[in-house]
Design an enzyme around this catalytic site. Structure first.
Site, PDB file in Angstrom:
ATOM      1  CG  ASP A  25      11.183  44.413  59.138  1.00  0.00           C
ATOM      2  OD1 ASP A  25      10.510  44.740  58.135  1.00  0.00           O
ATOM      3  OD2 ASP A  25      12.002  45.171  59.677  1.00  0.00           O
ATOM      4  CE  LYS A 130      10.628  47.923  58.107  1.00  0.00           C
ATOM      5  NZ  LYS A 130      11.942  47.760  58.720  1.00  0.00           N
ATOM      6  CB  CYS A 163      11.467  47.318  62.454  1.00  0.00           C
ATOM      7  SG  CYS A 163      13.164  47.449  61.852  1.00  0.00           S
TER       8      CYS A 163
HETATM    9  C1  C5J Z   1      13.929  45.100  63.057  1.00  0.00           C
HETATM   10  C2  C5J Z   1      16.224  45.304  63.663  1.00  0.00           C
HETATM   11  N1  C5J Z   1      13.135  44.583  62.114  1.00  0.00           N
HETATM   12  N2  C5J Z   1      16.004  44.957  64.937  1.00  0.00           N
HETATM   13  N3  C5J Z   1      15.242  45.268  62.744  1.00  0.00           N
HETATM   14  O1  C5J Z   1      13.496  45.383  64.160  1.00  0.00           O
HETATM   15  O2  C5J Z   1      17.336  45.643  63.325  1.00  0.00           O
END
Ligand code: C5J
Length: 227
Positions: A25, A130, A163
């Site tokens: 991400d 995702k 994540c």
């Molecule tokens: C991720 C989030 N990528 N913190 N998303 O950690 O909402």
């Protein structure tokens, strides 16, 4: 042949034939001002700071001809893959699917949903959208990795305790050996990052291993020197 990487809680036996890098991400929504991370009130500069380290880690995998997987937290434009319990959580100024400074928040194809240009995927790498925090939920990724014989995953990206940790735990339950590159991951909350790393390596590596990028680089440099 396995390569030994100095790590916690003990050395990680990396088998390059079975290993892939997963970059979680590293998308504009979380890292650039005006994205979802900023809208939630977070200081995104902590995340921006790891971009050169993540780029250097990706370079190690590309140079050694190993698979790189990039994920994005992304929903379909009609939000059919976003449960109301996720969209309605909290009291943010903007919600998933709303129009933000970089297009609709966390929606596939929008400018904010793109991976940072410095870390952009290249031909042959996997890009996984995702809808959940974990990378295996509703993605088919386990089948794809299994078909390629991947059994070890090296993790980087954001955020460590959300994540990244969720994906590591999902991977651990599916039988992958997981190594976190601790300076190539970050959280908006330094104490959460530190706690997540401790949770991962506790009890003999109950979720996996953790090491800095330098240790991984030293392993690959040593392997090259040995021929
Ligand atoms: C991720 C989030 N990528 N913190 N998303 O950690 O909402």
């Amino acid at each position: 042949m396995a390569l030994s990487v100095a790590a916690r809680p003990y050395d990680f036996a990396l088998d390059p034939a079975k290993a892939a890098l997963v970059v979680i991400d590293m998308q504009r929504d979380f890292i650039e001002p005006g994205g979802f991370g900023g809208v939630l009130g977070n200081d995104v500069s902590r995340l921006t700071a790891i971009v050169p380290t993540v780029a250097a880690l990706i370079d190690v995998f590309r140079t050694n001809g190993l698979l790189v997987v990039h994920t994005r937290e992304a929903h379909k434009p009609d939000l059919s893959d976003c449960p109301p319990a996720k969209r309605l959580r909290g009291r943010p100024g903007l919600r998933i699917g709303d129009e933000g400074a970089m297009g609709r928040i966390l929606i596939a194809g929008e400018p904010g949903n793109q991976i940072l240009p410095e870390l952009a995927p290249i031909a042959g790498e996997l890009v996984i959208d995702k809808p959940g925090k974990g990378m295996f939920w509703a993605t088919g990724l386990h089948e794809t990795l299994s078909a390629r014989g991947i059994r070890q995953l090296v993790f980087a990206g954001v955020t460590t305790e959300v994540c990244v940790q969720t994906s590591m735990r999902e991977a651990n339950d599916r039988g992958y050996e997981c190594l976190l590159i601790e300076d190539a991951t970050e959280s908006y909350f330094p104490e959460f990052k530190a706690a997540a790393i401790e949770m991962i390596v506790a009890q003999g590596g109950i979720v996996g291993w953790s090491t800095p990028l330098e240790a991984l680089k030293a392993t690959f440099a040593g392997a090259m020197a040995d021929g």
